[in-house]
Design a protein around this motif. Structure first.
Motif, mmCIF file in Angstrom:
data_model
loop_
_atom_site.group_PDB
_atom_site.id
_atom_site.type_symbol
_atom_site.label_atom_id
_atom_site.label_comp_id
_atom_site.label_asym_id
_atom_site.label_seq_id
_atom_site.Cartn_x
_atom_site.Cartn_y
_atom_site.Cartn_z
ATOM 1 N N VAL A 5 -171.104 27.266 26.952
ATOM 2 C CA VAL A 5 -170.742 28.571 27.511
ATOM 3 C C VAL A 5 -169.229 28.648 27.636
ATOM 4 C CG1 VAL A 5 -170.940 30.044 29.551
ATOM 5 C CG2 VAL A 5 -172.911 28.743 28.790
ATOM 6 N N LYS A 6 -168.688 29.832 27.347
ATOM 7 C CA LYS A 6 -167.247 30.051 27.497
ATOM 8 C C LYS A 6 -167.020 31.516 27.852
ATOM 9 C CE LYS A 6 -164.306 30.695 24.017
ATOM 10 N NZ LYS A 6 -163.509 30.475 22.803
ATOM 11 N N VAL A 7 -165.973 31.763 28.609
ATOM 12 C CA VAL A 7 -165.533 33.123 28.886
ATOM 13 C C VAL A 7 -164.170 33.309 28.229
ATOM 14 C CG1 VAL A 7 -164.795 34.769 30.661
ATOM 15 C CG2 VAL A 7 -166.787 33.302 31.069
ATOM 16 N N THR A 8 -164.051 34.342 27.420
ATOM 17 C CA THR A 8 -162.753 34.729 26.872
ATOM 18 C C THR A 8 -162.273 35.892 27.722
ATOM 19 O OG1 THR A 8 -163.363 34.013 24.648
ATOM 20 C CG2 THR A 8 -161.513 35.558 24.839
ATOM 21 N N TRP A 9 -161.219 35.658 28.476
ATOM 22 C CA TRP A 9 -160.705 36.624 29.441
ATOM 23 C C TRP A 9 -159.432 37.253 28.869
ATOM 24 C CZ3 TRP A 9 -162.681 38.424 33.960
ATOM 25 C CH2 TRP A 9 -161.824 39.150 34.793
ATOM 26 N N CYS A 10 -159.527 38.517 28.512
ATOM 27 C CA CYS A 10 -158.368 39.228 27.970
ATOM 28 C C CYS A 10 -157.618 39.907 29.102
ATOM 29 C CB CYS A 10 -158.827 40.267 26.947
ATOM 30 S SG CYS A 10 -159.706 39.528 25.546
ATOM 31 N N TYR A 11 -156.303 39.915 29.003
ATOM 32 C CA TYR A 11 -155.499 40.523 30.068
ATOM 33 C C TYR A 11 -154.277 41.206 29.468
ATOM 34 C CZ TYR A 11 -152.365 36.551 29.553
ATOM 35 O OH TYR A 11 -151.494 35.630 29.051
ATOM 36 N N ARG A 12 -153.816 42.208 30.189
ATOM 37 C CA ARG A 12 -152.621 42.955 29.800
ATOM 38 C C ARG A 12 -151.503 42.799 30.823
ATOM 39 N NH1 ARG A 12 -156.997 44.907 28.201
ATOM 40 N NH2 ARG A 12 -157.241 45.970 26.219
ATOM 41 N N ASP A 13 -151.884 42.398 32.041
ATOM 42 C CA ASP A 13 -150.897 42.300 33.113
ATOM 43 C C ASP A 13 -151.235 41.127 34.033
ATOM 44 O OD1 ASP A 13 -152.852 43.150 35.092
ATOM 45 O OD2 ASP A 13 -152.503 45.210 34.441
ATOM 46 N N ALA A 14 -150.306 40.845 34.938
ATOM 47 C CA ALA A 14 -150.440 39.694 35.829
ATOM 48 C C ALA A 14 -151.628 39.834 36.784
ATOM 49 C CB ALA A 14 -149.149 39.501 36.625
ATOM 50 N N TYR A 15 -151.955 41.049 37.174
ATOM 51 C CA TYR A 15 -153.079 41.273 38.090
ATOM 52 C C TYR A 15 -154.400 40.812 37.457
ATOM 53 C CZ TYR A 15 -156.786 43.765 40.530
ATOM 54 O OH TYR A 15 -157.947 44.068 41.185
ATOM 55 N N ILE A 16 -154.656 41.243 36.231
ATOM 56 C CA ILE A 16 -155.897 40.885 35.548
ATOM 57 C C ILE A 16 -155.911 39.391 35.210
ATOM 58 C CG2 ILE A 16 -157.328 41.304 33.505
ATOM 59 C CD1 ILE A 16 -157.417 43.606 35.513
ATOM 60 N N LEU A 17 -154.764 38.847 34.802
ATOM 61 C CA LEU A 17 -154.671 37.414 34.537
ATOM 62 C C LEU A 17 -154.994 36.618 35.793
ATOM 63 C CD1 LEU A 17 -153.989 34.905 32.853
ATOM 64 C CD2 LEU A 17 -151.568 35.323 33.402
ATOM 65 N N SER A 18 -154.421 37.006 36.921
ATOM 66 C CA SER A 18 -154.658 36.310 38.181
ATOM 67 C C SER A 18 -156.134 36.360 38.574
ATOM 68 C CB SER A 18 -153.795 36.929 39.282
ATOM 69 O OG SER A 18 -154.048 36.310 40.517
ATOM 70 N N ALA A 19 -156.763 37.513 38.388
ATOM 71 C CA ALA A 19 -158.187 37.633 38.702
ATOM 72 C C ALA A 19 -159.001 36.680 37.831
ATOM 73 C CB ALA A 19 -158.653 39.071 38.507
ATOM 74 N N GLY A 20 -158.671 36.611 36.554
ATOM 75 C CA GLY A 20 -159.375 35.697 35.659
ATOM 76 C C GLY A 20 -159.201 34.245 36.070
ATOM 77 N N ARG A 21 -158.004 33.894 36.464
ATOM 78 C CA ARG A 21 -157.763 32.515 36.926
ATOM 79 C C ARG A 21 -158.551 32.212 38.188
ATOM 80 N NH1 ARG A 21 -151.279 32.236 35.709
ATOM 81 N NH2 ARG A 21 -151.485 31.655 33.519
#
Length: 134
Positions: A91-107
């Motif tokens: 299983v893997k999640v590919t988390w796409c982000y455009r900004d720091a907010y979405i990146l932080s949520a993914g982390r």
């Protein structure tokens, strides 16, 4: 097992789960007033899928924005993926982000579950569209 699809709107994401083509994709904006109601069919489908999942499951998340109720539903999906992973499935999640907010949520999600996350920066206009129906 059949697939699952929801056509996105200004408030709801496009969701394509097609196990035959090994496509698991959520993209767009997710701001339903009641995320639990919106995501319940998605979660039910994933519960059924998790009984006999594909050898590999890569869930692509490409959300430009999501609200708190969507966040809770996503976490529940990740917990189900975590269970599949614990049972020996890849299983893997590919988390796409455009900004720091979405990146932080993914982390934050990656920290909460023990499944691999791949983080991918995308442009503001880019989506990974799939023309395949579920």
């Amino acid at each position: 097992m059949g697939g699952f699809a929801v056509t996105g709107t200004d408030l709801y994401p496009t969701i394509i789960f097609n196990p035959r083509e090994n496509i698991f994709h959520i993209h767009g904006i997710s701001t339903p007033e009641n995320g639990k109601d919106f995501y319940q069919p998605v979660i039910s489908w994933m519960e059924a899928y998790s009984i006999r999942p594909n050898k590999d499951t890569d869930l692509h998340i490409d959300l430009e924005y999501f609200n708190l109720s969507s966040s809770k539903a996503l976490l529940f999906l990740f917990y189900m993926l975590n269970e599949m992973h614990s049972n020996g499935h890849k299983v893997k999640v590919t988390w796409c982000y455009r900004d720091a907010y979405i990146l932080s949520a993914g982390r934050d999600y990656a920290f909460m579950v023990k499944i691999p996350f791949e983080f991918r920066k995308v442009s503001s206009k880019e989506h990974t569209p799939h023309e395949l129906s579920a």
